[in-house]
Scaffold this active site. Structure first.
Site, PDB file in Angstrom:
ATOM      1  N   CYS A 163      -9.240   6.123   9.563  1.00 29.81           N
ATOM      2  CA  CYS A 163      -9.501   4.858   8.849  1.00 29.81           C
ATOM      3  C   CYS A 163      -8.531   3.769   9.283  1.00 29.81           C
ATOM      4  O   CYS A 163      -8.034   2.991   8.460  1.00 29.81           O
ATOM      5  CB  CYS A 163      -9.431   5.033   7.327  1.00 29.81           C
ATOM      6  SG  CYS A 163     -10.578   6.251   6.720  1.00 29.81           S
ATOM      7  N   ASP A 200       0.871  -1.168   0.000  1.00 25.14           N
ATOM      8  CA  ASP A 200       0.000   0.000   0.000  1.00 25.14           C
ATOM      9  C   ASP A 200       0.916   1.227   0.000  1.00 25.14           C
ATOM     10  O   ASP A 200       1.527   1.561   1.018  1.00 25.14           O
ATOM     11  CB  ASP A 200      -0.896  -0.036   1.242  1.00 25.14           C
ATOM     12  CG  ASP A 200      -1.729   1.238   1.390  1.00 25.14           C
ATOM     13  OD1 ASP A 200      -1.468   2.214   0.669  1.00 25.14           O
ATOM     14  OD2 ASP A 200      -2.616   1.257   2.258  1.00 25.14           O
ATOM     15  N   LYS A 247      -3.291  12.166  -3.491  1.00 22.61           N
ATOM     16  CA  LYS A 247      -2.378  12.456  -2.376  1.00 22.61           C
ATOM     17  C   LYS A 247      -1.021  12.937  -2.888  1.00 22.61           C
ATOM     18  O   LYS A 247      -0.122  13.197  -2.100  1.00 22.61           O
ATOM     19  CB  LYS A 247      -2.191  11.204  -1.512  1.00 22.61           C
ATOM     20  CG  LYS A 247      -3.451  10.785  -0.751  1.00 22.61           C
ATOM     21  CD  LYS A 247      -3.138   9.664   0.203  1.00 22.61           C
ATOM     22  CE  LYS A 247      -4.337   8.867   0.642  1.00 22.61           C
ATOM     23  NZ  LYS A 247      -5.217   9.561   1.575  1.00 22.61           N
TER      24      LYS A 247
HETATM   25  N1  7TS Z   1      -3.891   3.474   2.392  1.00 25.59           N
HETATM   26  C1  7TS Z   1      -3.357   4.430   3.157  1.00 25.59           C
HETATM   27  C2  7TS Z   1      -2.068   4.175   3.864  1.00 25.59           C
HETATM   28  C3  7TS Z   1      -3.993   5.669   3.261  1.00 25.59           C
HETATM   29  O1  7TS Z   1      -3.452   6.618   4.025  1.00 25.59           O
HETATM   30  C4  7TS Z   1      -5.197   5.890   2.555  1.00 25.59           C
HETATM   31  C5  7TS Z   1      -5.976   7.157   2.692  1.00 25.59           C
HETATM   32  C6  7TS Z   1      -5.690   4.861   1.753  1.00 25.59           C
HETATM   33  C7  7TS Z   1      -5.018   3.663   1.707  1.00 25.59           C
HETATM   34  C8  7TS Z   1      -6.930   5.017   0.924  1.00 25.59           C
HETATM   35  O2  7TS Z   1      -6.691   5.850  -0.142  1.00 25.59           O
HETATM   36  P1  7TS Z   1      -7.868   6.260  -1.145  1.00 25.59           P
HETATM   37  O3  7TS Z   1      -7.254   7.290  -2.015  1.00 25.59           O
HETATM   38  O4  7TS Z   1      -8.257   5.022  -1.877  1.00 25.59           O
HETATM   39  O5  7TS Z   1      -8.973   6.784  -0.290  1.00 25.59           O
HETATM   40  N2  7TS Z   1      -5.718   7.839   3.883  1.00 25.59           N
HETATM   41  C9  7TS Z   1      -6.410   8.865   4.401  1.00 25.59           C
HETATM   42  C10 7TS Z   1      -6.043   9.508   5.585  1.00 25.59           C
HETATM   43  O6  7TS Z   1      -5.074   9.198   6.268  1.00 25.59           O
HETATM   44  N3  7TS Z   1      -6.894  10.503   5.821  1.00 25.59           N
HETATM   45  O7  7TS Z   1      -7.809  10.530   4.856  1.00 25.59           O
HETATM   46  C11 7TS Z   1      -7.514   9.523   3.951  1.00 25.59           C
END
Ligand code: 7TS
Length: 409
Positions: A364, A198, A224
């Site tokens: 999360c 991840d 991000k």
């Molecule tokens: N994995 C990690 C380590 C993350 O920090 C996040 C999102 C995801 C997966 C999921 O990413 P997405 O783009 O599919 O949603 N993290 C966060 C957070 O720390 N605050 O809001 C979203």
């Protein structure tokens, strides 16, 4: 470019929130977008919006070139061998779900084990819970050291010949720790397991080389890393992707469709059913150009400096608990904390009144909150546009929060 010049490329940062200049410290949730990314998306919609891979008309060709050109940028960004190994998805969540639903479903059986850690984001937990339930496999948690880091000795003990999949985050969105993915991948492979990474919190902040890491899959999100929302990447080794079944079926991903049977396009398109995320991919390509122009090594070093500065200043506040390793060298650019008994939502609310954006909640990562024995925390996360001045404002805001709540109670 120094941080001040970089900051000027992010128009959103130049505003007041609640009468104070905005201090954005929530980039781990989503980063802000620089002008070149906004312009790339704007240009696509103004000048060559069209569907891809179908027409011979000029706009269609330009859109296809933009979309496939972005794929090549991603390939180079992570040093994948081929663009066949780069699949565009909606983000990290979709990427991990794809691996679990396709590779996991087809390769796991009763008695097999999937190894993850207590620090994982929900999107690297629930897809594995689901596929474990469907296949009879078992989900196993790698223990964490007291400071939240992973010990390779524990990895050697937890990963066995029963392990088929090891799935771990490269950088924690709560503890800020950087996990030894390359070493863990080696242990996984020695046991006949695959390594899923991840990369949601690593891809935006450091150079990633999938061949050097020798990971089997890598998932990350565009939003991000200065790119738009709704676009992400699943990297997979060709030898796995070739054998995997798509999880979405329909237009774009097919070769031949008969009445009762169909065949799929070759890689990577068999995993991209439906009209793809064209503007998103083009925006992500522009984000990669932007980050590479500054330099990923430079970004990483700068954020380490910010994290060290923040750790030093924040730990000097009385009643402050900081989660994760104390040594700044072990941390990426974020600090998760609690202050006295003040609820993190109250901390975030007082800071917001000062124009400072931080995240509060479980991030999360409910299993990790349980491991930390807290229900929630506050988190300040940094990116290339933040400065020491932002951290000074955060620290003043935190001192104010303390004063405010000591007056109330
Ligand atoms: N994995 C990690 C380590 C993350 O920090 C996040 C999102 C995801 C997966 C999921 O990413 P997405 O783009 O599919 O949603 N993290 C966060 C957070 O720390 N605050 O809001 C979203």
């Amino acid at each position: 470019m120094n941080a001040r010049e970089i900051r000027q490329m992010f128009p959103i940062l130049d505003q007041e929130v609640n009468g104070k200049p905005l201090v954005y410290l929530d980039s781990a949730a989503t980063s802000q977008k620089p002008v070149p990314v906004i312009e790339a998306i704007d240009k696509y919609y103004r000048e060559y919006n069209s569907n891809v891979h179908r027409g011979v008309h000029t706009l269609g060709t330009r859109a296809t070139d933009g979309y496939e050109g972005a794929r090549e940028k991603v390939r180079k960004f992570i040093n994948a061998k081929s663009t066949e190994e780069v699949i565009f998805t909606r983000g990290t969540t979709t990427s991990i779900n794809t691996v679990a639903a396709s590779y996991g479903r087809d390769n796991l059986n009763e008695g097999d084990e999937i190894v993850i850690t207590y620090m994982e984001h929900h999107s690297n937990i629930i897809p594995w819970q689901q596929v474990a339930r469907q296949t009879g496999a078992t989900l196993k948690y790698l223990p964490l050291q007291e400071d939240g880091t992973i010990s390779l000795e524990d990895v050697r003990e937890t990963v066995t010949s029963n392990t088929k999949i090891v799935s771990i985050m490269q950088v924690s969105n709560v503890l800020g720790v950087m996990n030894p993915i390359k070493e863990i991948a080696k242990i996984a492979h020695e046991n006949g397991a695959i390594m899923v990474v991840d990369g949601a919190q690593s891809a935006p902040h450091m150079k990633i080389d999938v061949q050097d890491l020798d990971c089997d899959f890598l998932a990350f999100s565009g939003h991000k890393m200065c790119g738009p929302t709704g676009i992400g990447v699943l990297y997979g080794k060709k030898k796995h992707l070739e054998k995997m079944e798509p999880v979405e079926f329909g237009g774009e991903m097919i070769d031949f469709v008969g009445l009762y049977e169909s065949t799929w396009k070759e890689l990577p398109w068999k995993f991209e059913g439906g009209t793809p995320i064209i503007a998103g991919a083009i925006g992500l390509g522009a984000a990669i150009d932007f980050l590479e122009q500054i330099g990923l090594d430079e970004i990483e070093a700068y954020e380490h400096k910010l994290a060290a500065y923040a750790m030093e200043k924040m730990s000097s506040i009385d009643g402050m608990t900081i989660y994760g390793p104390k040594e700044a060298s072990k941390r990426a650019g974020l600090v998760t904390f609690n202050i006295d008994d003040v609820h993190p939502h109250d901390v975030a609310t007082v800071l917001d009144a000062e124009g400072i954006a931080v995240r509060a909640g479980h991030h999360c990562a409910q299993p990790l909150m349980k491991w930390l024995k807290v229900s929630a925390t506050a988190r300040a996360s940094f990116y290339l546009y933040n400065t020491e001045e932002d951290i000074d404002k955060l620290v003043s805001g935190l001192v104010k929060t303390k004063e405010y709540f000591s007056d109330v109670f």
